[in-house]
Design an enzyme around this catalytic site. Sequence first.
Site, PDB file in Angstrom:
ATOM      1  N   GLU A   1       8.742   8.401 -17.364  1.00  0.00           N
ATOM      2  CA  GLU A   1       7.340   8.930 -17.397  1.00  0.00           C
ATOM      3  C   GLU A   1       6.978   8.492 -18.863  1.00  0.00           C
ATOM      4  OE1 GLU A   1       7.028  12.885 -15.186  1.00  0.00           O
ATOM      5  OE2 GLU A   1       8.694  12.834 -16.382  1.00  0.00           O
TER       6      GLU A   1
ATOM      7  N   HIS B   1       0.679  -0.989  -0.104  1.00  0.00           N
ATOM      8  CA  HIS B   1      -0.088  -0.010   0.148  1.00  0.00           C
ATOM      9  C   HIS B   1       0.816   1.314   0.064  1.00  0.00           C
ATOM     10  CE1 HIS B   1      -3.591  -2.694   1.136  1.00  0.00           C
ATOM     11  NE2 HIS B   1      -2.499  -3.199   1.935  1.00  0.00           N
TER      12      HIS B   1
ATOM     13  N   SER C   1      14.170  21.097 -17.739  1.00  0.00           N
ATOM     14  CA  SER C   1      12.800  22.060 -17.731  1.00  0.00           C
ATOM     15  C   SER C   1      13.291  23.295 -18.563  1.00  0.00           C
ATOM     16  CB  SER C   1      12.355  22.385 -16.493  1.00  0.00           C
ATOM     17  OG  SER C   1      11.626  23.417 -16.509  1.00  0.00           O
TER      18      SER C   1
ATOM     19  N   LYS D   1      15.655  21.738 -12.509  1.00  0.00           N
ATOM     20  CA  LYS D   1      14.981  20.406 -12.689  1.00  0.00           C
ATOM     21  C   LYS D   1      15.665  19.554 -13.481  1.00  0.00           C
ATOM     22  CE  LYS D   1      11.318  19.399 -11.897  1.00  0.00           C
ATOM     23  NZ  LYS D   1      10.012  19.772 -12.603  1.00  0.00           N
TER      24      LYS D   1
END
Length: 465
Positions: A290, A156, A277, A283
Amino acid sequence: MSKLWGGRFAAATNTLVHQFNASIPFDVRLYDEDISGSIAWAKGLIEAEVLSHGEAQQIINGLEQVRGEFAGGTFQFSPQDEDIHSAVERRLTEIVGSVGGKLHTGRSRNDQVATDFRLWVMRACEQVESHLNGLQQAMVDNAEANLALPMPGYTHLQHAQPVTWGHWMLSHFWPLVRDVERFSQLADRASVLPLGSAALAGTAYPIDRQALAGLLGFKRISQNSLDAVSDRDFAADFLYAAAVLGVHLSRLSEQLVLFNSAEFAFITLDDGYSTGSSLMPQKKNPDTLELTRGKSGRLIGNLMGLLVTLKGLPSSYDKDLQEDKEPVLDTFDNLCVVLPVMQGLINTLRLRPEKMAAQLEPSLLATDLADYLVKREVPFREAHHIVGRVVRLTESTGVELTALSLESLQSISDRFGEDVSSLLGVNASLASRTVTGGTALPALQEQLKAARLAMTGESTGENVA
Ligand code: ARG
């Protein structure tokens, strides 16, 4: 040059309809299989006494020349080329003259395309398997290098029990073993020759289909011509195997994205496998992960698209079937990028053991504390309850599980003894799970061995009972 089927028509095809109907923009990728199929067919036509040896040789030489033109990128397309089959035949006839017109005797593009596409998928499976193998190699190497490195295990997404990095990494390796198995099984299932089924009813020429199968490397021949020209199970199988693989890669990616966040910080992605970025200079984004996670949507979509296309079709060929290729090509192309990218990403991954260690807080040992009581004859259900109260005590006092005094523990149960503190620890917890598939070092070493064996295809690595 007119169309293959031009004789019956008085007027030319509408330009837009021609484009709509054409599959050459994508099925050109089947040229090699199409030519191999045609060469086998020409040989079959000798046995059927349709072609003389000389004619067949002329056709075969012509076909090899066409293959060379495709391979060398010099093939000149004609606006009339509707699909790869018509393009090859058109060019063949330009090269060898009217004898080229004999090649299509007793054959249809229906059994031709089914044959080509099966061959193509069978080869594609081999390539996917080899990319998968590369990724598996990276994962096993990474697991071996960090086999005993402790980290928190989650259920979980909550701290559960200690595991090791190697164990975690291999948890994403085994699904890929099943993927390899799926691809190799579907390639085997696809190995059925449709050629000789002609348009739908079977060829009217005495072709030795078994010999054709042998020439093309098929293991079996189809038993029903109507089914043979419409069966696209092999394409659906391929897309399903790819979709499941996509889901596996997506889950791995998701977890690595989490581990790469500042909150976890268990790993650092190599610069070569991250992106920046345009606005925020600090970043370093896990775009590769992704995108891999995102690709699973496309892979599942390709499977769904084909299944819906197939669902209402009567048996034998319907033009809807031309919609079978693009999803398969797209899925294949994506796998051929995603798998090597993931391989490189894993190979260059840096781990941060100190961050993992910082998360190895004592509550992960609550189960071990219950197991301690079980060894002292306390029924597990009761032990679970006692440790629950101990956890509550840690929460109310702010004293961690392993720091509680013996007196505090004994205030909850008199079964706690002097030895409790010495027996409780991450290493002891890991070492106690000696079962096959557990976290004890010998079990991990066995698992690693099984993983390396599974990669050779020798065994799935699962112990037979
Ligand atoms: N381009 C077609 C396909 O991909 C080949 C078969 C065409 N057959 C036909 N009867 N129109 O499915």
